[in-house]
Motif scaffolding. Structure first.
Motif, PDB file in Angstrom:
ATOM      1  N   GLY A 133      -0.486 -23.689 -15.230  1.00  0.00           N
ATOM      2  CA  GLY A 133      -0.059 -24.856 -14.474  1.00  0.00           C
ATOM      3  C   GLY A 133       0.915 -24.576 -13.352  1.00  0.00           C
ATOM      4  N   SER A 134       1.463 -23.386 -13.321  1.00  0.00           N
ATOM      5  CA  SER A 134       2.443 -23.030 -12.295  1.00  0.00           C
ATOM      6  C   SER A 134       2.156 -21.632 -11.775  1.00  0.00           C
ATOM      7  CB  SER A 134       3.845 -23.086 -12.889  1.00  0.00           C
ATOM      8  OG  SER A 134       4.813 -22.707 -11.941  1.00  0.00           O
ATOM      9  N   THR A 135       2.248 -21.459 -10.472  1.00  0.00           N
ATOM     10  CA  THR A 135       2.035 -20.155  -9.846  1.00  0.00           C
ATOM     11  C   THR A 135       3.130 -19.886  -8.830  1.00  0.00           C
ATOM     12  OG1 THR A 135       0.598 -21.133  -8.156  1.00  0.00           O
ATOM     13  CG2 THR A 135      -0.475 -20.241 -10.123  1.00  0.00           C
ATOM     14  N   ASN A 136       3.302 -18.603  -8.522  1.00  0.00           N
ATOM     15  CA  ASN A 136       4.290 -18.200  -7.527  1.00  0.00           C
ATOM     16  C   ASN A 136       3.764 -16.966  -6.810  1.00  0.00           C
ATOM     17  OD1 ASN A 136       6.674 -18.498  -6.124  1.00  0.00           O
ATOM     18  ND2 ASN A 136       7.870 -17.266  -7.553  1.00  0.00           N
ATOM     19  N   TYR A 137       4.079 -16.848  -5.522  1.00  0.00           N
ATOM     20  CA  TYR A 137       3.510 -15.775  -4.712  1.00  0.00           C
ATOM     21  C   TYR A 137       4.562 -15.110  -3.844  1.00  0.00           C
ATOM     22  CZ  TYR A 137      -0.903 -18.052  -5.866  1.00  0.00           C
ATOM     23  OH  TYR A 137      -1.965 -18.596  -6.537  1.00  0.00           O
ATOM     24  N   LYS A 138       4.335 -13.846  -3.581  1.00  0.00           N
ATOM     25  CA  LYS A 138       5.095 -13.118  -2.554  1.00  0.00           C
ATOM     26  C   LYS A 138       4.809 -13.810  -1.223  1.00  0.00           C
ATOM     27  CE  LYS A 138       5.143  -8.505  -0.454  1.00  0.00           C
ATOM     28  NZ  LYS A 138       6.598  -8.350  -0.489  1.00  0.00           N
ATOM     29  N   ASP A 139       5.841 -13.927  -0.379  1.00  0.00           N
ATOM     30  CA  ASP A 139       5.683 -14.684   0.864  1.00  0.00           C
ATOM     31  C   ASP A 139       4.511 -14.183   1.707  1.00  0.00           C
ATOM     32  OD1 ASP A 139       9.206 -15.387   1.614  1.00  0.00           O
ATOM     33  OD2 ASP A 139       7.754 -16.393   0.316  1.00  0.00           O
ATOM     34  N   SER A 140       4.326 -12.888   1.777  1.00  0.00           N
ATOM     35  CA  SER A 140       3.324 -12.337   2.685  1.00  0.00           C
ATOM     36  C   SER A 140       1.879 -12.614   2.241  1.00  0.00           C
ATOM     37  CB  SER A 140       3.523 -10.834   2.857  1.00  0.00           C
ATOM     38  OG  SER A 140       3.348 -10.164   1.625  1.00  0.00           O
ATOM     39  N   VAL A 141       1.676 -13.091   1.017  1.00  0.00           N
ATOM     40  CA  VAL A 141       0.318 -13.375   0.559  1.00  0.00           C
ATOM     41  C   VAL A 141       0.065 -14.862   0.352  1.00  0.00           C
ATOM     42  CG1 VAL A 141       0.275 -11.121  -0.585  1.00  0.00           C
ATOM     43  CG2 VAL A 141       0.686 -13.174  -1.956  1.00  0.00           C
ATOM     44  N   LYS A 142       1.090 -15.663   0.517  1.00  0.00           N
ATOM     45  CA  LYS A 142       0.923 -17.112   0.341  1.00  0.00           C
ATOM     46  C   LYS A 142      -0.149 -17.653   1.280  1.00  0.00           C
ATOM     47  CE  LYS A 142       5.560 -18.310  -1.299  1.00  0.00           C
ATOM     48  NZ  LYS A 142       6.849 -18.981  -0.959  1.00  0.00           N
ATOM     49  N   GLY A 143      -1.012 -18.486   0.726  1.00  0.00           N
ATOM     50  CA  GLY A 143      -2.089 -19.064   1.518  1.00  0.00           C
ATOM     51  C   GLY A 143      -3.314 -18.176   1.615  1.00  0.00           C
ATOM     52  N   ARG A 144      -3.202 -16.920   1.192  1.00  0.00           N
ATOM     53  CA  ARG A 144      -4.351 -15.998   1.240  1.00  0.00           C
ATOM     54  C   ARG A 144      -4.811 -15.578  -0.158  1.00  0.00           C
ATOM     55  NH1 ARG A 144      -3.765 -11.078   3.320  1.00  0.00           N
ATOM     56  NH2 ARG A 144      -1.527 -10.911   2.885  1.00  0.00           N
ATOM     57  N   PHE A 145      -3.878 -15.441  -1.080  1.00  0.00           N
ATOM     58  CA  PHE A 145      -4.189 -14.994  -2.441  1.00  0.00           C
ATOM     59  C   PHE A 145      -4.039 -16.165  -3.405  1.00  0.00           C
ATOM     60  CE2 PHE A 145      -2.894 -10.198  -2.088  1.00  0.00           C
ATOM     61  CZ  PHE A 145      -3.690 -10.083  -0.956  1.00  0.00           C
ATOM     62  N   THR A 146      -4.872 -16.166  -4.449  1.00  0.00           N
ATOM     63  CA  THR A 146      -4.787 -17.172  -5.503  1.00  0.00           C
ATOM     64  C   THR A 146      -4.888 -16.494  -6.863  1.00  0.00           C
ATOM     65  OG1 THR A 146      -5.864 -18.824  -4.087  1.00  0.00           O
ATOM     66  CG2 THR A 146      -5.772 -19.287  -6.449  1.00  0.00           C
ATOM     67  N   ILE A 147      -3.876 -16.704  -7.695  1.00  0.00           N
ATOM     68  CA  ILE A 147      -3.889 -16.181  -9.058  1.00  0.00           C
ATOM     69  C   ILE A 147      -4.384 -17.282  -9.995  1.00  0.00           C
ATOM     70  CG2 ILE A 147      -1.470 -16.795  -9.490  1.00  0.00           C
ATOM     71  CD1 ILE A 147      -1.257 -14.232 -11.199  1.00  0.00           C
ATOM     72  N   SER A 148      -5.188 -16.895 -10.976  1.00  0.00           N
ATOM     73  CA  SER A 148      -5.682 -17.854 -11.962  1.00  0.00           C
ATOM     74  C   SER A 148      -5.878 -17.112 -13.285  1.00  0.00           C
ATOM     75  CB  SER A 148      -6.993 -18.501 -11.501  1.00  0.00           C
ATOM     76  OG  SER A 148      -8.000 -17.524 -11.317  1.00  0.00           O
TER      77      SER A 148
END
Length: 115
Positions: free
Chosen positions: A55-70
Motif C-alpha cells: 500500500g505504500s511505496t518510496n523511490y529514489k528521486d532520480s527514478v521517480k515517475g520512471r520506475f514502479t515497485i510492486s
C-alpha cells in the motif's frame, strides 16, 4: 533466506525492463521489500521500497515517475518496472528486505542502458 533476481538485460536508452525477485526462506508478507543497485566503482544504493501490504511505496528521486515497485505476496515475489531507462541506470540490481534484515544478498541482475 534466498533471493533470486531476474529480468535484467541490455536496452537502448528510453527502453523498458521488468525485474522480478523470487524470495524464500522467510515470511515474505510481513517485510518491507526494496530494490537496490550498484554501478561499477560505486556503492550500493537504495532505489525503491514497498510496504508489506504493497500500500505504500518510496523511490529514489532520480527514478521517480520512471520506475514502479510492486509485489505479489501470494507468489513471494517483488517486481521493478523500469521505463525510460537512462545510461545512469546501468548497474547490477538486487532485491532485499528493506535494510537487509537477514544480512545476505542474491546474485543480482545486470541492467545496461546504452545511449
Amino acid at each position: 533466506v534466498r533471493l533470486v533476481e531476474s529480468g535484467g538485460g541490455s536496452v537502448q536508452a528510453g527502453g523498458s525492463l521488468r525485474l522480478s525477485c523470487a524470495a524464500s526462506g522467510f515470511t515474505f508478507n510481513i517485510y518491507f521489500m526494496s530494490w537496490y543497485r550498484q554501478a561499477p566503482g560505486k556503492e550500493r544504493e537504495l532505489v525503491a521500497t514497498i510496504s508489506s501490504t504493497g500500500g505504500s511505496t518510496n523511490y529514489k528521486d532520480s527514478v521517480k515517475g520512471r520506475f514502479t515497485i510492486s509485489r505479489d505476496n501470494a507468489k513471494n515475489t517483488v517486481y521493478l518496472q523500469m521505463n525510460s531507462l537512462k545510461p545512469d541506470d546501468t548497474a547490477v540490481y538486487y532485491c532485499n528486505t528493506h535494510g537487509n534484515y537477514f544480512g545476505s544478498w542474491g546474485q543480482g541482475t545486470q541492467v545496461t542502458a546504452s545511449s
